[in-house]
Enzyme design. Structure first.
Site, PDB file in Angstrom:
ATOM      1  N   ARG A  60       4.708  11.994  -1.706  1.00 54.69           N
ATOM      2  CA  ARG A  60       6.089  12.561  -1.233  1.00 54.69           C
ATOM      3  C   ARG A  60       6.588  10.920   0.151  1.00 54.69           C
ATOM      4  O   ARG A  60       7.301  10.573   0.110  1.00 54.69           O
ATOM      5  CB  ARG A  60       6.653  13.658  -0.060  1.00 54.69           C
ATOM      6  CG  ARG A  60       6.747  15.211  -0.844  1.00 54.69           C
ATOM      7  CD  ARG A  60       7.130  15.613  -0.536  1.00 54.69           C
ATOM      8  NE  ARG A  60       6.480  16.561   0.599  1.00 54.69           N
ATOM      9  CZ  ARG A  60       6.381  17.477   1.766  1.00 54.69           C
ATOM     10  NH1 ARG A  60       7.561  18.066   1.361  1.00 54.69           N
ATOM     11  NH2 ARG A  60       5.543  17.881   2.276  1.00 54.69           N
ATOM     12  N   GLU A  97      -5.256  19.569   6.851  1.00 51.56           N
ATOM     13  CA  GLU A  97      -5.148  20.581   7.820  1.00 51.56           C
ATOM     14  C   GLU A  97      -5.544  22.024   6.863  1.00 51.56           C
ATOM     15  O   GLU A  97      -5.972  22.645   7.398  1.00 51.56           O
ATOM     16  CB  GLU A  97      -3.513  21.387   7.834  1.00 51.56           C
ATOM     17  CG  GLU A  97      -3.020  21.538   6.395  1.00 51.56           C
ATOM     18  CD  GLU A  97      -1.400  21.839   7.021  1.00 51.56           C
ATOM     19  OE1 GLU A  97      -1.116  22.379   8.178  1.00 51.56           O
ATOM     20  OE2 GLU A  97      -0.780  20.910   7.230  1.00 51.56           O
TER      21      GLU A  97
END
Length: 172
Positions: A60, A97
Site C-alpha cells: 500500500r 507486529e
C-alpha cells in the site's frame, strides 16, 4: 479522512485489526488531500522540495508514494518483498507486529547522497520503516523524513525511528 478508513477485525490473522484504506483511495477528494498532506513532509518551511527520491514500501505504500513523488517532482523507488525485483538488490529483514519479513531495493535505486522521503500507509511497530531506512543507508542515501497515512500509537513504532522526523496524518 478517518471516516474513509474501515476496520477489518481478525485480518490477516486473529487478533489483528486491519485498516482498509480502499474507501479513501476511491474517494477523489480524500485521496487527493492525503497525497498533498503526505507530500508536505518532502518540503521545508518555505515549501522548497528537499528530497530527491520517495520510497514506497510494498504494497500500500506504493499507492501513496508514487503520487507523492509526482507532486514533489522527485523519483519514486519501490521497496518490495524478497524475490519480487528483477535485478541485483539490497536486502533487509525485520519484524512485523505479527511475523517477520524481508524487504529489497535495487542496488542502484538510491545513489550516494540522495535525500529520501519514506512513505507508507501505517506506522505500527516501525519495523518496515526502520528496515527501509537501513536499505537507504546501505545505498549511501540519507533519510530526511517519513510520512504515513496513519500511526498505531499504542504500538510505539516511533521509538525505532531515532532522529527521523515522521508525519502521521491520523493517529489510532
Amino acid at each position: 479522512m478517518s471516516r474513509l478508513v474501515v476496520d477489518v477485525p481478525d485480518y490477516p490473522q486473529p487478533g489483528v485489526v486491519f485498516k482498509d484504506i480502499t474507501p479513501l483511495l476511491a474517494d477523489h477528494d480524500g485521496f487527493h488531500a492525503a497525497i498533498l498532506a503526505l507530500a508536505e513532509s518532502g518540503r521545508d518551511e518555505s515549501g522548497t522540495v528537499v528530497v530527491d527520491k520517495v520510497l514506497g514500501m510494498e504494497a500500500r505504500g506504493f499507492i501513496l508514494a508514487a503520487p507523492v513523488a509526482l507532486d514533489l517532482e522527485a523519483g519514486f523507488v519501490p521497496v518490495r518483498k524478497a524475490g519480487k525485483l528483477p535485478r541485483a538488490c539490497l536486502s533487509e529483514s525485520y519484524a512485523l507486529e505479527y511475523g517477520t519479513a524481508t524487504l529489497e531495493m535495487h542496488v542502484d535505486a538510491v545513489q550516494p547522497g540522495d535525500r529520501v522521503l519514506l512513505v507508507d500507509d501505517v506506522l505500527a511497530t516501525g519495523g518496515t520503516i526502520a528496515a527501509t531506512r537501513r536499505l537507504v543507508a546501505d545505498a549511501g542515501g540519507v533519510v530526511v523524513g517519513a510520512a504515513v497515512l496513519m500511526e498505531l500509537g499504542f504500538l510505539q513504532g516511533r521509538r525505532v525511528l531515532d532522529d527521523v522526523p515522521c508525519t502521521a496524518l491520523m493517529e489510532i
